[in-house]
Structures are given as structure tokens and as C-alpha cells.
Scaffold this motif. Structure first.
Motif, PDB file in Angstrom:
ATOM      1  N   MET A  71       0.822  -1.210   0.000  1.00 39.41           N
ATOM      2  CA  MET A  71       0.000   0.000   0.000  1.00 39.41           C
ATOM      3  C   MET A  71       0.860   1.265   0.000  1.00 39.41           C
ATOM      4  O   MET A  71       0.516   2.262  -0.637  1.00 39.41           O
ATOM      5  CB  MET A  71      -0.956  -0.023   1.201  1.00 39.41           C
ATOM      6  N   VAL A  72       1.987   1.210   0.710  1.00 35.39           N
ATOM      7  CA  VAL A  72       2.925   2.340   0.662  1.00 35.39           C
ATOM      8  C   VAL A  72       3.468   2.499  -0.752  1.00 35.39           C
ATOM      9  O   VAL A  72       3.537   3.613  -1.293  1.00 35.39           O
ATOM     10  CB  VAL A  72       4.077   2.140   1.667  1.00 35.39           C
ATOM     11  N   GLU A  73       3.828   1.386  -1.365  1.00 37.76           N
ATOM     12  CA  GLU A  73       4.403   1.432  -2.710  1.00 37.76           C
ATOM     13  C   GLU A  73       3.419   2.002  -3.726  1.00 37.76           C
ATOM     14  O   GLU A  73       3.816   2.722  -4.651  1.00 37.76           O
ATOM     15  CB  GLU A  73       4.835   0.026  -3.127  1.00 37.76           C
ATOM     16  N   ARG A  74       2.141   1.712  -3.563  1.00 34.55           N
ATOM     17  CA  ARG A  74       1.123   2.205  -4.487  1.00 34.55           C
ATOM     18  C   ARG A  74       0.665   3.618  -4.156  1.00 34.55           C
ATOM     19  O   ARG A  74      -0.179   4.172  -4.851  1.00 34.55           O
ATOM     20  CB  ARG A  74      -0.089   1.270  -4.485  1.00 34.55           C
ATOM     21  N   GLY A  75       1.208   4.208  -3.098  1.00 33.98           N
ATOM     22  CA  GLY A  75       0.809   5.556  -2.719  1.00 33.98           C
ATOM     23  C   GLY A  75      -0.504   5.614  -1.971  1.00 33.98           C
ATOM     24  O   GLY A  75      -1.052   6.696  -1.756  1.00 33.98           O
ATOM     25  N   GLU A  76      -1.021   4.452  -1.537  1.00 35.61           N
ATOM     26  CA  GLU A  76      -2.282   4.418  -0.811  1.00 35.61           C
ATOM     27  C   GLU A  76      -2.091   4.757   0.668  1.00 35.61           C
ATOM     28  O   GLU A  76      -3.054   5.080   1.362  1.00 35.61           O
ATOM     29  CB  GLU A  76      -2.918   3.031  -0.966  1.00 35.61           C
ATOM     30  N   ILE A  77      -0.861   4.653   1.146  1.00 34.35           N
ATOM     31  CA  ILE A  77      -0.512   5.109   2.492  1.00 34.35           C
ATOM     32  C   ILE A  77       0.539   6.193   2.316  1.00 34.35           C
ATOM     33  O   ILE A  77       1.627   5.938   1.814  1.00 34.35           O
ATOM     34  CB  ILE A  77       0.048   3.957   3.346  1.00 34.35           C
ATOM     35  N   GLN A  78       0.201   7.411   2.730  1.00 34.28           N
ATOM     36  CA  GLN A  78       1.101   8.541   2.513  1.00 34.28           C
ATOM     37  C   GLN A  78       1.573   9.189   3.801  1.00 34.28           C
ATOM     38  O   GLN A  78       2.383  10.107   3.765  1.00 34.28           O
ATOM     39  CB  GLN A  78       0.425   9.572   1.613  1.00 34.28           C
ATOM     40  N   ASN A  79       1.065   8.720   4.929  1.00 33.00           N
ATOM     41  CA  ASN A  79       1.581   9.195   6.216  1.00 33.00           C
ATOM     42  C   ASN A  79       1.548   8.041   7.197  1.00 33.00           C
ATOM     43  O   ASN A  79       1.031   6.956   6.893  1.00 33.00           O
ATOM     44  CB  ASN A  79       0.789  10.407   6.729  1.00 33.00           C
ATOM     45  N   ALA A  80       2.104   8.262   8.360  1.00 35.86           N
ATOM     46  CA  ALA A  80       2.333   7.167   9.308  1.00 35.86           C
ATOM     47  C   ALA A  80       1.078   6.682  10.008  1.00 35.86           C
ATOM     48  O   ALA A  80       1.118   5.648  10.681  1.00 35.86           O
ATOM     49  CB  ALA A  80       3.372   7.601  10.344  1.00 35.86           C
ATOM     50  N   GLU A  81      -0.036   7.368   9.875  1.00 37.54           N
ATOM     51  CA  GLU A  81      -1.270   6.932  10.530  1.00 37.54           C
ATOM     52  C   GLU A  81      -2.168   6.230   9.521  1.00 37.54           C
ATOM     53  O   GLU A  81      -2.488   6.790   8.470  1.00 37.54           O
ATOM     54  CB  GLU A  81      -1.985   8.113  11.191  1.00 37.54           C
ATOM     55  N   VAL A  82      -2.563   5.018   9.853  1.00 38.49           N
ATOM     56  CA  VAL A  82      -3.351   4.178   8.946  1.00 38.49           C
ATOM     57  C   VAL A  82      -4.589   3.694   9.686  1.00 38.49           C
ATOM     58  O   VAL A  82      -4.491   3.141  10.785  1.00 38.49           O
ATOM     59  CB  VAL A  82      -2.525   2.963   8.467  1.00 38.49           C
ATOM     60  N   SER A  83      -5.755   3.885   9.067  1.00 35.10           N
ATOM     61  CA  SER A  83      -7.010   3.453   9.679  1.00 35.10           C
ATOM     62  C   SER A  83      -7.339   2.015   9.300  1.00 35.10           C
ATOM     63  O   SER A  83      -6.949   1.532   8.237  1.00 35.10           O
ATOM     64  CB  SER A  83      -8.157   4.368   9.227  1.00 35.10           C
ATOM     65  N   LEU A  84      -8.060   1.351  10.177  1.00 32.61           N
ATOM     66  CA  LEU A  84      -8.596   0.034   9.871  1.00 32.61           C
ATOM     67  C   LEU A  84      -9.763   0.245   8.920  1.00 32.61           C
ATOM     68  O   LEU A  84     -10.779   0.837   9.281  1.00 32.61           O
ATOM     69  CB  LEU A  84      -9.069  -0.659  11.150  1.00 32.61           C
ATOM     70  N   SER A  85      -9.621  -0.215   7.699  1.00 33.77           N
ATOM     71  CA  SER A  85     -10.603   0.084   6.655  1.00 33.77           C
ATOM     72  C   SER A  85     -11.060  -1.188   5.960  1.00 33.77           C
ATOM     73  O   SER A  85     -10.374  -2.218   6.009  1.00 33.77           O
ATOM     74  CB  SER A  85      -9.988   1.025   5.619  1.00 33.77           C
ATOM     75  N   PRO A  86     -12.216  -1.129   5.280  1.00 35.37           N
ATOM     76  CA  PRO A  86     -12.642  -2.291   4.486  1.00 35.37           C
ATOM     77  C   PRO A  86     -11.628  -2.678   3.412  1.00 35.37           C
ATOM     78  O   PRO A  86     -11.452  -3.867   3.130  1.00 35.37           O
ATOM     79  CB  PRO A  86     -13.963  -1.816   3.866  1.00 35.37           C
ATOM     80  N   ASP A  87     -10.950  -1.695   2.806  1.00 39.15           N
ATOM     81  CA  ASP A  87      -9.949  -2.012   1.786  1.00 39.15           C
ATOM     82  C   ASP A  87      -8.806  -2.825   2.381  1.00 39.15           C
ATOM     83  O   ASP A  87      -8.344  -3.805   1.780  1.00 39.15           O
ATOM     84  CB  ASP A  87      -9.391  -0.723   1.160  1.00 39.15           C
ATOM     85  N   LEU A  88      -8.340  -2.421   3.552  1.00 40.22           N
ATOM     86  CA  LEU A  88      -7.267  -3.157   4.215  1.00 40.22           C
ATOM     87  C   LEU A  88      -7.740  -4.563   4.581  1.00 40.22           C
ATOM     88  O   LEU A  88      -7.020  -5.544   4.385  1.00 40.22           O
ATOM     89  CB  LEU A  88      -6.823  -2.402   5.471  1.00 40.22           C
ATOM     90  N   ALA A  89      -8.965  -4.655   5.090  1.00 40.39           N
ATOM     91  CA  ALA A  89      -9.513  -5.945   5.486  1.00 40.39           C
ATOM     92  C   ALA A  89      -9.687  -6.862   4.277  1.00 40.39           C
ATOM     93  O   ALA A  89      -9.407  -8.061   4.346  1.00 40.39           O
ATOM     94  CB  ALA A  89     -10.851  -5.745   6.194  1.00 40.39           C
ATOM     95  N   PHE A  90     -10.155  -6.315   3.149  1.00 38.60           N
ATOM     96  CA  PHE A  90     -10.327  -7.125   1.948  1.00 38.60           C
ATOM     97  C   PHE A  90      -8.983  -7.656   1.459  1.00 38.60           C
ATOM     98  O   PHE A  90      -8.851  -8.831   1.112  1.00 38.60           O
ATOM     99  CB  PHE A  90     -11.005  -6.312   0.848  1.00 38.60           C
TER     100      PHE A  90
END
Length: 301
Positions: free
Chosen positions: A38-57
Motif C-alpha cells: 500500500m505504501v508502494e502504491r501511494g495508498e498510504i502517505q503518512n504514518a497513521e493508517v485506519s482500519l478500513s474495508p480495503d485493508l480488510a479485503f
């Protein structure tokens, strides 16, 4: 101690892994592989990450690699919370305070030095290999599937092209990548026919990754041979009740079925509508595959 790249690579190679069920739990390395991607794809751009349906999927798809030996339902909340004990990140409540329990963890704050390391492509490549290759995180067939899913060249010792089990594992990885690229990356969990989207934190999505040119015939996991469809639309598409023309408009084979329902929600009502397409044209269905589908199911013109 300086938390440089070598520090973090050692940390990734020495994760505390639960063995209560008789074999090493793969939750932590799997989630870390997802975070790196997700970092590589630019989907995570800062150090705080929420628990999301995308992450769960994503976690549910990666879990398919280990499902044969881990029979329980995948639970992303476990590593999302418990990687905090490894110092990789801090689990946080909805109020932004340190979370004492996985049920209360709503987001994480990645260690800043680790997050900075993740910005380096070379570190990400090395980190992925450490997570995949460190014993006892994964079995050999699971490593083969992960290499295939993440499009990583396997180590020479891992290549056993003459073995059926190895080939099956590689295909499992490609199948998982197909699901991620079609459902999550291209269509964002949205049904191409209806435009409906629903995801849950239970790692469920209402849409499937449907092959246009049947996989059993084509062996083709190109994302352009895929389309995200809700359960009903997928079932109807596979049976040739509807298809798409070269302009991505719905064509319906009304002679193949009888239906009743609310006006505007019946399959026949979608005829002539242009389907919902990915924002990136490179993921749009390939017209040659659509022509195969129309011909296969008796649509002409």
C-alpha cells in the motif's frame, strides 16, 4: 540503538509468532506485506493508517494463500493490534489514545523511522523477501504463491517448475492478484453493472472478480479480462444472460430468461446502459475478451 534499515530488517525477521494452534500464525507477516504494498502504491502517505474495508479485503485475499493450514476465519484485527508489541507501530483507539485491546483499535501510528525506511524501494524489496523467506512464517508452497502474487522473482532454491504443487501455488498467487487488481484497485469494490458498492470490516465485499473470457478456457488473469460484479450480476454474466458491446454498453439476451422485479432493477432494464468503468483506462475490459464472451453466449454483431 539506531533504528536504521538493518535494524528494521532484523525486526521483521524476528517477529513474535503465535504457535498455539500447532503451526506458526502468518497474520503479522501477511499484514506487513500488505502495508508495504500500500505504501508502494501511494495508498498510504503518512504514518497513521485506519482500519478500513480495503485493508480488510486485502488481508482476506492474502489469507487465501495460507487457508489450507489455517482453517479459521481470517481476522485482520489481530495483527493490526498485536504488531504494536513488536514496536513496528502503535495501536490507537478512535480517540487517538494507545489501545489496550484489539476490539478498540481503530488505527495505527507507524514508527516514524520504519515509515521513512518504507519510502525506499530497495528497502521495500528487501523487507518483502525477509517476510516471505524467514522460517517459520510460511510453508514452501505459500512462499511460491506470495512470490507470484507480489510479482517477485523467487530465489533459485524456490524454483521447482517440474513439480505440480509448485505450479498450483504459483497459480494461486496469480488468482489472488487478479482479485485484488480487479475488485479493489480497478473497480474499488463497485459493481460495473449496477454501480452498487458495499464492503464490511468483516473483510467481505459484495462484488466478485469475474473473468470475461472464462479462465478454464483462457488461463488468463490479465485484469483487462476481469470485471467487478455483484453476486447476481456475476451469476447472470457467466450464464450469458447479458454481455457488453464494444462501447461498453449492456446487451441483454432476453430470450434466455424470465424475470419479475421492481422497475429499474431488473436485468432487462439495464440494456443499453454503459457500465461503470475504472478511472484508469488501462483497466477497462479488453474488447477482444468481450467479443469472445458475446460469441460464446450467442450474441452477434
Amino acid at each position: 540503538m539506531v533504528k536504521d534499515q538493518n535494524y528494521w530488517l532484523r525486526k521483521l525477521a524476528t517477529l513474535r509468532i503465535d504457535r498455539a494452534r500447532g503451526n506458526p500464525a502468518p497474520h503479522k507477516p501477511l499484514l506487513l506485506l500488505i502495508i508495504i504494498e500500500m505504501v508502494e502504491r501511494g495508498e498510504i502517505q503518512n504514518a497513521e493508517v485506519s482500519l478500513s474495508p480495503d485493508l480488510a479485503f486485502r488481508f482476506s485475499v492474502f489469507w487465501s494463500v495460507v487457508a489450507l493450514r489455517r482453517k479459521q476465519r481470517p481476522e485482520v484485527r489481530l495483527p493490526f493490534h498485536y504488531l504494536g508489541s513488536s514496536g513496528v507501530w502503535q495501536p490507537l483507539t478512535a480517540q487517538g489514545e494507545l489501545s489496550p485491546d484489539k476490539k478498540m483499535t481503530k488505527s495505527i501510528r507507524i514508527d516514524q523511522s520504519f515509515f521513512e525506511c518504507l519510502s525506499d524501494q530497495r528497502f521495500r524489496d528487501r523487507a518483502r523477501r525477509v517476510l516471505i523467506e524467514t522460517d517459520p512464517y510460511f510453508l514452501p508452497e505459500e512462499r511460491a504463491a506470495l512470490y507470484s502474487m507480489l510479482k517477485i522473482r523467487p530465489s533459485a532454491s524456490e524454483i521447482r517448475e517440474d513439480e505440480a504443487a509448485y505450479k498450483t501455488s504459483v497459480q494461486a498467487g496469480r488468482d489472488a492478484r487478479f482479485r485484488i487488481e480487479v475488485v479493489l484497485i480497478a473497480y474499488r469494490h463497485t459493481c460495473a453493472l449496477t454501480g452498487y458498492r458495499m464492503t464490511t470490516l468483516g473483510m467481505e465485499s459484495i462484488v466478485d472478480a469475474a473473468h470475461i473470457h472464462e479462465f478454464r478456457d483462457s488461463r488468463n488473469n490479465d485484469p483487462r479480462n476481469g470485471i467487478a460484479l455483484s453476486k447476481n450480476a456475476h451469476w447472470q454474466f457467466d450464464r450469458g444472460l447479458w454481455s457488453l458491446n464494444d462501447d461498453y454498453k449492456v446487451v441483454v439476451n432476453k430470450e434466455k430468461f424470465i424475470e419479475e422485479g421492481v422497475a429499474g432493477q431488473r436485468l432487462a432494464d439495464f440494456e443499453g446502459r454503459r457500465v461503470f468503468l475504472p478511472s484508469e483506462p488501462k483497466y477497462w475490459p479488453e474488447r477482444d475478451y468481450l467479443r469472445w464472451h458475446r460469441k460464446r453466449h450467442g450474441f452477434f454483431g
